[in-house]
Design an enzyme around this catalytic site. Structure first.
Site, PDB file in Angstrom:
ATOM      1  N   LYS A  91       0.906  -1.435  -0.149  1.00 28.76           N
ATOM      2  CA  LYS A  91      -0.162   0.201   0.429  1.00 28.76           C
ATOM      3  C   LYS A  91       0.724   1.296   0.028  1.00 28.76           C
ATOM      4  CE  LYS A  91      -3.693  -2.204   2.553  1.00 28.76           C
ATOM      5  NZ  LYS A  91      -4.078  -2.575   3.710  1.00 28.76           N
ATOM      6  N   LEU A 129     -10.857  -5.602  -0.686  1.00 30.51           N
ATOM      7  CA  LEU A 129     -11.138  -3.830   0.002  1.00 30.51           C
ATOM      8  C   LEU A 129     -10.066  -3.267  -1.489  1.00 30.51           C
ATOM      9  CD1 LEU A 129     -10.310  -4.206   3.925  1.00 30.51           C
ATOM     10  CD2 LEU A 129     -11.770  -4.650   2.285  1.00 30.51           C
ATOM     11  N   LYS A 133      -7.583   5.491  -4.218  1.00 27.64           N
ATOM     12  CA  LYS A 133      -6.494   5.869  -5.359  1.00 27.64           C
ATOM     13  C   LYS A 133      -6.826   4.965  -6.699  1.00 27.64           C
ATOM     14  CE  LYS A 133      -3.723   7.281  -1.270  1.00 27.64           C
ATOM     15  NZ  LYS A 133      -4.653   6.842  -0.259  1.00 27.64           N
ATOM     16  N   ASN A 173      -8.912   7.099   2.848  1.00 24.35           N
ATOM     17  CA  ASN A 173      -7.599   6.348   4.208  1.00 24.35           C
ATOM     18  C   ASN A 173      -8.245   6.913   5.139  1.00 24.35           C
ATOM     19  OD1 ASN A 173      -5.163   7.101   2.428  1.00 24.35           O
ATOM     20  ND2 ASN A 173      -5.555   9.096   2.503  1.00 24.35           N
ATOM     21  N   ARG A 178      -1.798   3.991   9.738  1.00 21.63           N
ATOM     22  CA  ARG A 178       0.060   4.737   9.629  1.00 21.63           C
ATOM     23  C   ARG A 178       0.463   5.072   8.766  1.00 21.63           C
ATOM     24  NH1 ARG A 178       1.458  -2.004  10.529  1.00 21.63           N
ATOM     25  NH2 ARG A 178       0.034  -1.709   8.941  1.00 21.63           N
TER      26      ARG A 178
END
Length: 347
Positions: A91, A129, A133, A173, A178
């Site tokens: 990611k 998922l 983006k 997001n 993180r």
């Protein structure tokens, strides 16, 4: 929902990540699954998870060390599984740009391996998922996720007589994840200077629990072939800065390569195939490739009928009518972001 989860065997790829942990916590608290299989390649994270959710005869938890690149291992792990949640991915955008084919092998080939293993193993439902983006991607990570989305949607067309449904869930997001801006600002506030890439920047906001709840709701209503997008509030990056450190200096550092000013989850082109419901959108598959009763989906796939999106519509964090206030952002950070409770000290 209980009928969807209770007594079922569920496998989560990338299950040691933030989503996997929250998903397991939620499912174990609310339902009674027969088995939850964590499939990931990080043995240390699996060991740490087993301290909280041990794999015993009395527990539904099971742990498989494996990589989505390994089709044979996936097939073994999916034996007897009813539901697959595909959350494994590379990611980090800079990592993807520097290691492009490694990202393709995990996000694209790994996604196809999940599809092939699920079909062969007799899995009933698969949700992959995705990410904002993947809509009009500007970086390799987004491009690989768009490809993965297309693979999962198209799999409904060649599954043959196998009784399986495959759908995609796309959201932006996760708040406080993180590497995201909120943990960065919480750390930088100590220095009194917050780096702002561009003061015009906006993002959608979703908490980890909201993401899990949305996936669970999609599991119940999915037909197979649609891409679900939740309706979310937006925030301005400058309002995040004000919520975390209202007296700090905001230093403009410039937008990073591959980064967008605004998140986009449904493009104008996607909107032509999109149905809007009260609290989510569903991008329907192209009926040229996958037979789809659009009118029935519009009226029967949700408790309240949906409606087609207007011509020219796009779902963009910058034009979203629903924006969080600074106070609302602050409250969410305190409640949902690790370390966010430090903001209580200033109240």
């Amino acid at each position: 929902m209980k009928d969807t989860i209770n007594g079922k065997q569920i496998l989560i790829t990338g299950g040691t990540g933030s989503f996997g942990k929250k998903f397991i916590e939620t499912v174990i608290t609310r339902y009674k699954p027969q088995k939850i299989i964590v499939y990931s390649r990080d043995e240390l994270k699996q060991f740490e998870m087993q301290q909280q959710w041990p794999a015993t005869n009395e527990s539904p938890m099971r742990y498989f060390v494996g990589d989505v690149r390994d089709l044979a291992r996936l097939k073994m792990a999916m034996t007897g599984v009813d539901i697959v949640i595909h959350a494994a991915a590379l990611k980090q955008i800079p990592t993807a740009e520097y290691n492009p084919f490694e990202t393709v092998k995990t996000n694209v080939i790994g996604g196809q391996n999940v599809i092939d293993a699920a079909i062969e193993a007799g899995v009933k439902k698969v949700i992959a998922l995705s990410t904002d983006k993947a809509a009009a991607p500007t970086n390799l990570y987004g491009a690989t996720k768009l490809t993965s989305d297309k693979l999962f949607i198209a799999a409904n067309n060649y599954k043959g007589r196998h009784d399986i449904k495959l759908s995609v869930v796309r959201y932006g997001n996760v708040m406080g994840s993180r590497g995201s801006v909120i943990p960065l600002f919480l750390e930088k506030r100590k220095n009194g200077v917050l780096p702002i890439t561009d003061e015009r920047m906006t993002r959608f906001n979703i908490t980890l629990q909201e993401g899990v709840d949305f996936v669970l709701s999609c599991l119940e209503k999915m037909w197979g072939g649609e891409l679900f997008v939740p309706k979310l509030p937006s925030y301005r990056i400058t309002d995040i800065a004000k919520a975390i450190a209202p007296n700090a200096k905001q230093e403009i550092i410039g937008i990073r390569p591959g980064e967008k000013l605004h998140e986009e989850m449904i493009t104008i082109t996607d909107a032509m195939n999109t149905v809007e419901f009260d609290d989510y959108f569903a991008i329907m598959p192209n009926s040229h490739y996958l037979p789809w009763d659009r009118e029935r989906f519009l009226n029967e796939s949700n408790e309240t009928p949906g409606r087609y999106c207007q011509e020219g519509f796009c779902y963009n964090s910058g034009t979203n009518p629903n924006f969080l206030t600074v106070e609302e952002i602050r409250d969410l950070i305190i409640k949902h972001v690790p370390g966010g409770e430090v903001l209580n000290e200033e109240i």
